[in-house]
Design a protein around this motif. Structure first.
Motif, PDB file in Angstrom:
ATOM      1  N   ALA A   1       5.704   1.116 -24.098  1.00 36.26           N
ATOM      2  CA  ALA A   1       4.464   0.408 -23.781  1.00 36.26           C
ATOM      3  C   ALA A   1       4.445   0.056 -22.301  1.00 36.26           C
ATOM      4  O   ALA A   1       5.448  -0.409 -21.753  1.00 36.26           O
ATOM      5  CB  ALA A   1       4.355  -0.861 -24.619  1.00 36.26           C
ATOM      6  N   ILE A   2       3.318   0.291 -21.658  1.00 41.17           N
ATOM      7  CA  ILE A   2       3.114  -0.086 -20.258  1.00 41.17           C
ATOM      8  C   ILE A   2       1.935  -1.047 -20.215  1.00 41.17           C
ATOM      9  O   ILE A   2       0.805  -0.676 -20.560  1.00 41.17           O
ATOM     10  CB  ILE A   2       2.831   1.141 -19.375  1.00 41.17           C
ATOM     11  CG1 ILE A   2       4.046   2.070 -19.349  1.00 41.17           C
ATOM     12  CG2 ILE A   2       2.453   0.717 -17.958  1.00 41.17           C
ATOM     13  CD1 ILE A   2       3.834   3.352 -18.546  1.00 41.17           C
ATOM     14  N   VAL A   3       2.186  -2.292 -19.820  1.00 37.22           N
ATOM     15  CA  VAL A   3       1.131  -3.308 -19.774  1.00 37.22           C
ATOM     16  C   VAL A   3       1.259  -4.124 -18.499  1.00 37.22           C
ATOM     17  O   VAL A   3       2.295  -4.123 -17.841  1.00 37.22           O
ATOM     18  CB  VAL A   3       1.189  -4.240 -21.002  1.00 37.22           C
ATOM     19  CG1 VAL A   3       0.925  -3.472 -22.282  1.00 37.22           C
ATOM     20  CG2 VAL A   3       2.547  -4.936 -21.093  1.00 37.22           C
ATOM     21  N   GLY A   4       0.180  -4.822 -18.162  1.00 34.82           N
ATOM     22  CA  GLY A   4       0.221  -5.635 -16.952  1.00 34.82           C
ATOM     23  C   GLY A   4      -1.135  -6.203 -16.600  1.00 34.82           C
ATOM     24  O   GLY A   4      -2.063  -6.235 -17.422  1.00 34.82           O
ATOM     25  N   ALA A   5      -1.249  -6.629 -15.346  1.00 39.78           N
ATOM     26  CA  ALA A   5      -2.427  -7.351 -14.878  1.00 39.78           C
ATOM     27  C   ALA A   5      -3.689  -6.502 -14.908  1.00 39.78           C
ATOM     28  O   ALA A   5      -3.662  -5.310 -14.610  1.00 39.78           O
ATOM     29  CB  ALA A   5      -2.177  -7.856 -13.452  1.00 39.78           C
ATOM     30  N   ARG A   6      -4.789  -7.137 -15.249  1.00 35.62           N
ATOM     31  CA  ARG A   6      -6.080  -6.448 -15.184  1.00 35.62           C
ATOM     32  C   ARG A   6      -6.505  -6.270 -13.725  1.00 35.62           C
ATOM     33  O   ARG A   6      -6.924  -5.186 -13.330  1.00 35.62           O
ATOM     34  CB  ARG A   6      -7.141  -7.237 -15.961  1.00 35.62           C
ATOM     35  CG  ARG A   6      -7.004  -7.111 -17.477  1.00 35.62           C
ATOM     36  CD  ARG A   6      -8.015  -7.986 -18.205  1.00 35.62           C
ATOM     37  NE  ARG A   6      -8.080  -7.688 -19.631  1.00 35.62           N
ATOM     38  CZ  ARG A   6      -7.219  -8.116 -20.527  1.00 35.62           C
ATOM     39  NH1 ARG A   6      -6.202  -8.876 -20.145  1.00 35.62           N
ATOM     40  NH2 ARG A   6      -7.343  -7.796 -21.805  1.00 35.62           N
ATOM     41  N   ALA A   7      -6.413  -7.325 -12.950  1.00 35.86           N
ATOM     42  CA  ALA A   7      -6.753  -7.253 -11.525  1.00 35.86           C
ATOM     43  C   ALA A   7      -5.473  -6.934 -10.753  1.00 35.86           C
ATOM     44  O   ALA A   7      -4.850  -7.810 -10.160  1.00 35.86           O
ATOM     45  CB  ALA A   7      -7.364  -8.569 -11.055  1.00 35.86           C
ATOM     46  N   CYS A   8      -5.072  -5.674 -10.800  1.00 34.05           N
ATOM     47  CA  CYS A   8      -3.783  -5.292 -10.210  1.00 34.05           C
ATOM     48  C   CYS A   8      -3.947  -4.869  -8.756  1.00 34.05           C
ATOM     49  O   CYS A   8      -5.060  -4.631  -8.269  1.00 34.05           O
ATOM     50  CB  CYS A   8      -3.153  -4.156 -11.013  1.00 34.05           C
ATOM     51  SG  CYS A   8      -4.103  -2.626 -10.998  1.00 34.05           S
ATOM     52  N   SER A   9      -2.829  -4.766  -8.069  1.00 38.19           N
ATOM     53  CA  SER A   9      -2.809  -4.324  -6.673  1.00 38.19           C
ATOM     54  C   SER A   9      -2.613  -2.815  -6.610  1.00 38.19           C
ATOM     55  O   SER A   9      -2.369  -2.154  -7.624  1.00 38.19           O
ATOM     56  CB  SER A   9      -1.670  -5.014  -5.923  1.00 38.19           C
ATOM     57  OG  SER A   9      -0.416  -4.539  -6.398  1.00 38.19           O
ATOM     58  N   ALA A  10      -2.695  -2.268  -5.395  1.00 39.75           N
ATOM     59  CA  ALA A  10      -2.409  -0.839  -5.199  1.00 39.75           C
ATOM     60  C   ALA A  10      -0.967  -0.532  -5.595  1.00 39.75           C
ATOM     61  O   ALA A  10      -0.676   0.546  -6.134  1.00 39.75           O
ATOM     62  CB  ALA A  10      -2.664  -0.456  -3.748  1.00 39.75           C
ATOM     63  N   TYR A  11      -0.073  -1.477  -5.355  1.00 40.50           N
ATOM     64  CA  TYR A  11       1.338  -1.329  -5.739  1.00 40.50           C
ATOM     65  C   TYR A  11       1.470  -1.185  -7.254  1.00 40.50           C
ATOM     66  O   TYR A  11       2.145  -0.302  -7.774  1.00 40.50           O
ATOM     67  CB  TYR A  11       2.105  -2.546  -5.235  1.00 40.50           C
ATOM     68  CG  TYR A  11       3.520  -2.716  -5.741  1.00 40.50           C
ATOM     69  CD1 TYR A  11       4.517  -1.816  -5.407  1.00 40.50           C
ATOM     70  CD2 TYR A  11       3.864  -3.825  -6.519  1.00 40.50           C
ATOM     71  CE1 TYR A  11       5.825  -1.998  -5.841  1.00 40.50           C
ATOM     72  CE2 TYR A  11       5.162  -4.023  -6.961  1.00 40.50           C
ATOM     73  CZ  TYR A  11       6.141  -3.103  -6.621  1.00 40.50           C
ATOM     74  OH  TYR A  11       7.424  -3.292  -7.064  1.00 40.50           O
ATOM     75  N   GLY A  12       0.775  -2.062  -7.993  1.00 37.42           N
ATOM     76  CA  GLY A  12       0.821  -2.011  -9.446  1.00 37.42           C
ATOM     77  C   GLY A  12       0.184  -0.751  -9.988  1.00 37.42           C
ATOM     78  O   GLY A  12       0.699  -0.134 -10.921  1.00 37.42           O
ATOM     79  N   LYS A  13      -0.948  -0.366  -9.402  1.00 41.05           N
ATOM     80  CA  LYS A  13      -1.618   0.854  -9.847  1.00 41.05           C
ATOM     81  C   LYS A  13      -0.709   2.071  -9.695  1.00 41.05           C
ATOM     82  O   LYS A  13      -0.553   2.874 -10.635  1.00 41.05           O
ATOM     83  CB  LYS A  13      -2.907   1.065  -9.040  1.00 41.05           C
ATOM     84  CG  LYS A  13      -3.584   2.396  -9.322  1.00 41.05           C
ATOM     85  CD  LYS A  13      -4.808   2.603  -8.436  1.00 41.05           C
ATOM     86  CE  LYS A  13      -5.417   3.990  -8.649  1.00 41.05           C
ATOM     87  NZ  LYS A  13      -6.608   4.212  -7.805  1.00 41.05           N
ATOM     88  N   SER A  14      -0.110   2.222  -8.518  1.00 42.37           N
ATOM     89  CA  SER A  14       0.737   3.392  -8.278  1.00 42.37           C
ATOM     90  C   SER A  14       1.955   3.388  -9.200  1.00 42.37           C
ATOM     91  O   SER A  14       2.391   4.435  -9.685  1.00 42.37           O
ATOM     92  CB  SER A  14       1.178   3.444  -6.810  1.00 42.37           C
ATOM     93  OG  SER A  14       1.975   2.329  -6.472  1.00 42.37           O
ATOM     94  N   ALA A  15       2.492   2.183  -9.485  1.00 35.71           N
ATOM     95  CA  ALA A  15       3.656   2.090 -10.376  1.00 35.71           C
ATOM     96  C   ALA A  15       3.281   2.472 -11.806  1.00 35.71           C
ATOM     97  O   ALA A  15       4.012   3.202 -12.476  1.00 35.71           O
ATOM     98  CB  ALA A  15       4.224   0.671 -10.341  1.00 35.71           C
ATOM     99  N   ALA A  16       2.123   1.981 -12.282  1.00 32.21           N
ATOM    100  CA  ALA A  16       1.687   2.305 -13.642  1.00 32.21           C
ATOM    101  C   ALA A  16       1.449   3.807 -13.796  1.00 32.21           C
ATOM    102  O   ALA A  16       1.846   4.412 -14.801  1.00 32.21           O
ATOM    103  CB  ALA A  16       0.414   1.529 -13.987  1.00 32.21           C
ATOM    104  N   LEU A  17       0.797   4.416 -12.806  1.00 28.59           N
ATOM    105  CA  LEU A  17       0.575   5.857 -12.835  1.00 28.59           C
ATOM    106  C   LEU A  17       1.902   6.614 -12.828  1.00 28.59           C
ATOM    107  O   LEU A  17       2.091   7.586 -13.569  1.00 28.59           O
ATOM    108  CB  LEU A  17      -0.274   6.282 -11.633  1.00 28.59           C
ATOM    109  CG  LEU A  17      -1.751   5.880 -11.658  1.00 28.59           C
ATOM    110  CD1 LEU A  17      -2.387   6.108 -10.290  1.00 28.59           C
ATOM    111  CD2 LEU A  17      -2.506   6.662 -12.725  1.00 28.59           C
TER     112      LEU A  17
END
Length: 364
Positions: free
Chosen positions: A118-134
């Motif tokens: 499972a990959i979960v986290g903030a709705r209003a994420c940063s570019a750092y979070g986006k790239s990590a999730a991808l």
């Protein structure tokens, strides 16, 4: 039969939305949904005096319930109902507290024999979070790991998207009916999940996503996974509920480390402080799950893909936190103009990505 065991489970799960506790107390006493369906209303209220609203809704709903009509409605909507007694019910969910009495499924569902994260986290994420999730979604999916998330805005959506980019299977666990796309701007993602993975919910079709249903939904996200990765979460975040549920279920929990002063990383950093695993790379997660990675990063380290010396220097100073050429110049001693040339070369080779003007992250 119109009131077969599956049909009665369908009725019960459709009548007790958001009340798994009451559902299992009823089953504990009456043993089967059919017995509950035919029990007298006065008897139900007498035996469960602390749940008058739930019992009243249950009894009101069965007055107009038509087994054939409801089954036909599911068929027309392309939805399958699977009770907890059905052979196709996910085995991972059988072990969690207050498991769903059944699931409504559009598309497919996670395979019991394939690894799942499972990959979960903030709705209003940063570019750092986006790239990590991808990154995590893509690389784990490439190795055959199923990706589970909640199809929410931000990290959830990017985790799904990464898995699709990696050519893998990904499943959205919804906080409403599987016939309702929420948020609406995820329509294209919703349609891809239906075709290339699946959409699941314990709530019947037509259930609008409501705030109190999402924390309950989170136990299914963690329940359907072997491990949970939290990517960006504030000190008080719904993702931390998923982390707590995962720990209660005996699942491994990992958190992506972030900067100490970043509010979006406060929840993750605190999880790590409390003993959660540190999510450093997809390869690390795979290895800890007992899966041998076959990624390009492994090939590069083994010498199968070689970088020039200057390229290796620039590549080594990059991570998931975006950096610009001036910052990299201070770290490497190379001129910014030379770093830009090297970054262009690395980008063409697929090793780095410009996520916004003159700011780069490591991809592999």
């Amino acid at each position: 039969m119109r009131d077969s065991a599956e049909a009665c489970w369908h009725w019960l799960c459709s009548s007790l939305v958001g009340e798994p506790g009451l559902l299992w107390r009823l089953i504990e006493h009456y043993k089967t949904p059919a017995n509950i369906f035919y029990a007298k209303e006065e008897e139900l209220h007498k035996r469960f005096p602390k749940s008058p609203k739930g019992i009243a809704g249950l009894c009101a709903g069965r007055k107009d319930w038509n087994f054939e009509r409801e089954q036909e409605s599911l068929r027309r909507k392309g939805i399958t109902f699977i009770s907890c007694e059905h052979p196709l019910y996910p085995k991972r969910l059988t072990a969690i507290p207050q498991k769903p009495g059944g699931l409504f499924v559009r598309g497919g569902q996670p395979e019991d024999t394939s690894p799942s994260v499972a990959i979960v986290g903030a709705r209003a994420c940063s570019a750092y979070g986006k790239s990590a999730a991808l990154w995590f979604g893509r690389e784990l999916a490439r190795e055959g790991v199923q990706i589970v998330s909640g199809m929410a805005a931000g990290i959830d959506g990017f985790g799904h998207q990464g898995a699709l980019e990696g050519g893998g299977k990904t499943f959205g666990i919804l906080g409403g009916g599987v016939d309702i796309c929420y948020p609406e701007f995820h329509r294209s993602l919703y349609m891809r999940l239906e075709r290339e993975g699946g959409l699941l919910s314990e709530y019947p079709p037509g259930t609008r996503p409501m705030r109190h249903l999402f924390p309950l939904r989170n136990r299914l996200i963690s329940g359907l996974a072997d491990a949970v990765i939290i990517i960006e979460a504030k000190a008080k975040s719904g993702s931390l509920i998923t982390a707590d549920l995962a720990l209660e279920q005996g699942k491994d929990v990992y958190a992506l480390p972030g900067r100490l002063q970043d509010p979006l990383s406060a929840g993750c950093n605190n999880l790590i402080y409390q003993g959660a695993g540190i999510a450093l790379s997809p390869e690390q997660i795979l290895e800890e799950m007992g899966i041998t990675p076959k990624s390009k990063e492994q090939n590069r380290k083994s010498g199968k893909i070689a970088l020039e010396k200057a390229e290796d220097i620039v590549y080594s100073c990059l991570g998931l936190q975006a950096k610009n050429p001036e910052e990299m110049s201070l770290e490497t001693g190379l001129l910014p103009v030379e770093i830009l040339r090297i970054l262009t070369s690395l980008e063409l080779k697929g090793y780095v990505k410009e996520i916004y003007k003159n700011n780069y992250i490591r991809v592999l």
